[in-house]
Design an enzyme around this catalytic site. Sequence first.
Site, short mmCIF file in Angstrom:
data_model
loop_
_atom_site.label_atom_id
_atom_site.label_comp_id
_atom_site.label_asym_id
_atom_site.label_seq_id
_atom_site.Cartn_x
_atom_site.Cartn_y
_atom_site.Cartn_z
N GLY A 1 0.42 4.81 9.99
CA GLY A 1 0.75 3.73 10.90
C GLY A 1 1.91 2.87 10.44
NE ARG A 38 2.40 6.84 -0.83
CZ ARG A 38 1.29 6.42 -0.22
NH1 ARG A 38 0.50 5.53 -0.82
NH2 ARG A 38 0.97 6.88 0.96
CG ASP A 73 -8.24 6.66 5.50
OD1 ASP A 73 -9.45 6.43 5.51
OD2 ASP A 73 -7.38 5.76 5.42
#
Length: 490
Positions: A90, A174, A250
């Site tokens: 998201g 990342r 998740d």
Amino acid sequence: MTVHFPFQNSYSALPDSFFARVAPTPVAAPRLIKLNRPLAVQLGLDPDLLETAEGAAILAGKTVPDGADPIAMAYAGHQFGQFVPQLGDGRAILLGEVIDKDGVRRDIQLKGSGPTPFSRRGDGRAALGPVLREYIVSEAMYALGIPTTRSLAAAVTGEHVIRETALPGAVLTRIASSHIRVGTFQFFAVRRDTEAVRRLADHVIARHYPELRDAERPYHELLAGVVARQAELIARWLLVGFIHGVMNTDNSSISGETIDYGPCAFMDAYNPAQVFSSIDEMGRYAYANQPRIALWNLTRLAECLLPLFSDEQEKAVAEAQDILGAFSEIFSTAYQAGLRKKVGLFTEREGDDTLIQDLLEAMAKNQADFTLTFRKLGDSAVDDSADARAQFMEPAAFDEWSGRWRARIALEPQSAAERQAAMHAVNPAFIPRNHRVEAVIQAAVNDDDYAPFEELVQVLAKPFEDQPEFAAYADPPLPDQRVLRTFCGT
């Protein structure tokens, strides 16, 4: 010269149901505040070019580099035990994949890069504080030798994000061996898309477990491989006092890396029931619960893989249960071996487990600092006056235990210096103390001052070295410095 990323993308070649194609949302005034130069070199990137205005624009999401195929990955997940059939990236966008200097495929992802189809009415952005926290903690975990995603860069956007108040916006770059999660499998399993589950499993095997490609039962072996990696990972967490804070499915990586540093924290005083996360009101993800939750998450993965095991439900379930049954032994073996090293035992004798457990119980009762107790115990191996006992509210509790410990190590042939060196190699002097991390964030957010951040990252890069000039960073917080609650970065 132009910044070049040698992308070789495989995940975006999977069917469209696996992701949404979406580019980062451009930002107003990107400024690079930290580049991990050694990691850039490892990834085959030019750090000098990444530190230019062009590089900053890419790392903040203002421009998309050539060869990128930006996507937001689809996944589902159990969040605090409640299943959500569609989550997905998201506020993160995967730019693409590169092959690093060791031949390992690595994702390059931007966190805080704008809304995606999975944003669920969110702005898709990140505030500066959570970006700095993830940079600090993920790189500290890497230095501690714990499998983890890593941080290539942090950049501010020149814009504000609105949370409880207006905060500086930022983007974290990342790096992960992949961003595939237990929840990725759940996304397709809940839709009864067995072919997509199979396609995903084949991709994971090729990417993370290539030795299984020719196995007689590759999907069984895949589950066994993930079980083993997760069991060993959680053991490593506990051995350094790390609390993830939000172990949803998740946030559980198929590769066995630590991923998604939200309300994470390292314990100061040892407390098996310790919780820091402001949203974990029931203690589901408390320090000592982490092995149990990891197995719970792995059971959800097993449920997704059942159709690949056998057409006979009962047979598939039995086979999955047999594989999951190995978790406890793998975890216990890794955890107990790590504890033995922490107290300086080179050989195994009857009564060792009890000796170690007695120390942990005394630490809990006496609010002994987890990190310093073990670090000072290493010093006690060579110096009776070392102040491990000073960590205990009632030093007599340590004295009683210490007498038994000294009698036990006297049965081994190693010298005191050898034992200290071995203990210091596994017991860090420096961890990302919560109060230090918060101080760094406040300096950056309130004063645009990144010197404390730079110094903390520098100290944490060498956690097992004494670093006398930075000795204060090893100190636990004073009562008025204690951080009791941590927060997610959403």
